[in-house]
Scaffold this active site. Structure first.
Site, PDB file in Angstrom:
ATOM      1  N   GLY A  43      -1.850  14.404   2.226  1.00  0.00           N
ATOM      2  CA  GLY A  43      -0.836  13.352   2.268  1.00  0.00           C
ATOM      3  C   GLY A  43      -1.178  12.249   3.252  1.00  0.00           C
ATOM      4  O   GLY A  43      -1.426  12.519   4.414  1.00  0.00           O
ATOM      5  N   SER A  44      -1.164  11.001   2.824  1.00  0.00           N
ATOM      6  CA  SER A  44      -1.643   9.944   3.689  1.00  0.00           C
ATOM      7  C   SER A  44      -1.388   8.581   3.061  1.00  0.00           C
ATOM      8  O   SER A  44      -0.647   8.446   2.085  1.00  0.00           O
ATOM      9  CB  SER A  44      -3.141  10.137   3.945  1.00  0.00           C
ATOM     10  OG  SER A  44      -3.801  10.426   2.728  1.00  0.00           O
ATOM     11  N   ARG A  45      -2.051   7.560   3.621  1.00  0.00           N
ATOM     12  CA  ARG A  45      -1.853   6.192   3.167  1.00  0.00           C
ATOM     13  C   ARG A  45      -3.103   5.373   3.466  1.00  0.00           C
ATOM     14  O   ARG A  45      -3.807   5.638   4.437  1.00  0.00           O
ATOM     15  CB  ARG A  45      -0.634   5.615   3.905  1.00  0.00           C
ATOM     16  CG  ARG A  45      -0.396   4.145   3.732  1.00  0.00           C
ATOM     17  CD  ARG A  45       0.921   3.801   4.402  1.00  0.00           C
ATOM     18  NE  ARG A  45       0.993   2.406   4.799  1.00  0.00           N
ATOM     19  CZ  ARG A  45       2.067   1.826   5.311  1.00  0.00           C
ATOM     20  NH1 ARG A  45       3.158   2.532   5.492  1.00  0.00           N
ATOM     21  NH2 ARG A  45       2.047   0.558   5.646  1.00  0.00           N
TER      22      ARG A  45
END
Length: 219
Positions: free
Chosen positions: A187-189
Site C-alpha cells: 500500500g502506497s502512493r
C-alpha cells in the site's frame, strides 16, 4: 506472470508461518475439526494475498518520446497545481496515484532520460491519501531530465501499511521509459510533478496501469 524478486523473502517467511501455525493446530487441537478447517482456509487465503501482491504480470508497454507514462498501478487521487518545495521550489502540476494492497506495486520510469537528482527521506507512515504524506512520510524523490531538457519529478511515498521502499536508481543513471525504478510493499502512493501547463490525459478517480496508461504529453 512471474513473482517479483522483492517478494521472495516475504513469501518464504509467510510459508514458514503457515507451516508452523498449521502444525500447532493439528497437534494441539486435533479434535476440533472446525478450528482446523478455519486455519486451513485462513492459511490458503493469506498465501494467495501475499502471492498476488508480489505478482509481476506480463505486459505490452506504451512508449513515446513526448509521453509521460503512469509509473504505477492504482487510482488517480490528485490532479492539481501545487508548490513543490524540495527540488523545483516553484509551482508544478501534481498528479498522484494511490496504490492499494491489491495493486501491482512495481514502479516504472515515466520517461526516458538522465537521473539528475535522487534523495531518500525517512519519515512517518501516514495514510497514503493524506495530503501530508507527500512531505512527512518515508519517501524517495527522483528527478529525470528528458532529452528535450524538461525535468520530471516522481516520488515514492510509503503508506500506513507500507514499511519498505525499494529503489534501483541513482544520480547520473540513464533510465529507460517503463523500466523498473523501484517497488513499495503493502500500500502506497506515487506523486509526479510536471511543468504547469502540461497536457494531462487522466481524470480524478481513474484507474491506471503502470507502464501502459498515458499520464501526460510533454510539449
Amino acid at each position: 506472470m512471474t513473482i517479483h524478486k522483492e517478494g521472495y523473502t516475504t513469501i518464504a517467511v509467510s510459508l514458514l508461518f503457515i507451516f508452523i501455525i498449521n502444525a500447532v493446530v493439528d497437534y494441539k487441537f486435533a479434535d476440533l475439526t472446525w478450528l482446523r478447517w478455519f486455519i486451513y482456509i485462513f492459511s490458503f487465503a493469506l498465501f494467495v494475498i501475499v502471492l498476488q501482491f508480489f505478482r509481476n504480470p506480463s505486459r505490452t508497454f506504451t512508449t513515446g518520446d513526448n509521453l509521460v507514462i503512469c509509473p504505477a498501478d492504482g487510482k488517480v487521487v490528485v490532479i492539481e497545481e501545487t508548490e513543490e518545495g524540495e527540488y523545483f521550489k516553484d509551482k508544478r502540476l501534481q498528479v498522484s496515484i494511490f496504490m492499494s494492497p491489491v495493486n501491482v506495486h512495481i514502479n516504472r520510469n515515466p520517461i526516458s532520460g538522465v537521473v539528475k537528482f535522487f534523495k531518500y527521506h525517512p519519515g512517518k507512515y501516514l495514510a497514503a491519501w493524506n495530503p501530508k504524506s507527500s512531505t512527512e512520510n518515508e519517501r524517495t524523490t527522483v528527478v529525470v531530465e528528458h532529452k528535450n531538457g524538461t525535468p520530471v519529478l516522481f516520488r515514492q511515498i510509503a503508506g500506513a501499511l507500507a514499511r519498505r521502499i525499494v529503489w534501483y536508481v541513482k544520480e547520473g543513471d540513464n533510465v529507460q521509459q517503463t523500466e523498473q525504478f523501484g517497488f513499495i510493499k503493502f500500500g502506497s502512493r506515487v506523486d509526479i510533478f510536471l511543468p504547469v501547463g502540461t497536457k494531462v490525459n487522466l481524470e480524478l478517480d481513474q484507474v491506471v496501469k503502470g507502464g501502459i496508461t498515458v499520464l501526460a504529453e510533454l510539449s
